[in-house]
Enzyme design. Sequence first.
Site, PDB file in Angstrom:
ATOM      1  N   GLY A  26      -7.651   4.658  -5.098  1.00  0.00           N
ATOM      2  CA  GLY A  26      -6.198   4.569  -5.287  1.00  0.00           C
ATOM      3  C   GLY A  26      -5.461   4.417  -3.963  1.00  0.00           C
ATOM      4  N   ASP A  27      -5.932   5.139  -2.944  1.00  0.00           N
ATOM      5  CA  ASP A  27      -5.314   5.034  -1.608  1.00  0.00           C
ATOM      6  C   ASP A  27      -5.531   3.631  -1.038  1.00  0.00           C
ATOM      7  OD1 ASP A  27      -5.108   7.793  -2.040  1.00  0.00           O
ATOM      8  OD2 ASP A  27      -6.993   8.163  -1.005  1.00  0.00           O
TER       9      ASP A  27
END
Length: 304
Positions: free
Chosen positions: A251-252
């Site tokens: 996600g990052d």
Amino acid sequence: MMIYTVTFNPAIDYAIGVKHLEPGMTNRSTFEQFLPGGKGLNVSTILNNLGIANVALGFIAGFTGAEIKRSFEAIGGKSDFIELKEGLSRINVKIKSEEETEINAIGPVIDQEAVSQLMEQLNSLQNGDILILAGSIPSSLSDSLYSDIMKMLSDRNIMIAVDATKDLLLNVLPYRPFLVKPNNHELGEIFGVTLESREDVVPYAKKLQEQGARNVLISMAGEGAVLVPETGSVMMSRAPKGIVKNSVGAGDSMVAGFIAGWCEKQDYAHAFKMGISSGSASAFSELLATKSEIEQIYQSLELL
């Protein structure tokens, strides 16, 4: 223009492989790995891998904090961390067996003096800079901290991306963040609904826009991703095909890829494709994705 990431509670991610994890028994590892971790640091690492200059901000403490700084800089990161006088930065344990098991530590207490130092650092940001606020805020700090930062910077032309959950995310919306990136479960949790398909998430992404978010990017793991940009259109993508080796940091990576893509072309379709490619490439890799891994997925990616 400079990009800054903030990680309030960075960690050493201690990944340890165990063939068959047996709770209550002595288990022996097949491999170990120490990496600098925390959502903002992951974003910074992907930006570095894509050749985009950025500075990682946040708090470190003790010998573990010194190792986070050393190991982050050893992989090419640039940081300006604030060193706390007491406590130890976290070690988060990632056990890789038939299933992934994570044990995330609490981290040090961050005192008001240290918070004031961070606010001073952020107050020096200039028009045109980009700020990425990623992850949870330690329990020793106020839930309003992200919104306090955005309020302080609201008179400047600074693009702010926020990757946070629930109240942390909702509190920042009145300050018009450039990007928010909930996943479908987090988005559903905010509105008390279950969101499973790409089509399901669109009306709720638009509700976040009504509350102030400019662009809403929703990651959906195996279902792909959805972008609802401020242009009013909707973009969707299936998940690229590949074997998931490591979901930590995907996600990052998506946030980093989106911001990198936007900086390159100021085009939402390109930014969206860069976000998906970066998130997927990290998921398909033991470590965070390299530039060539990201480019490989980008070339075969088609939006729906």
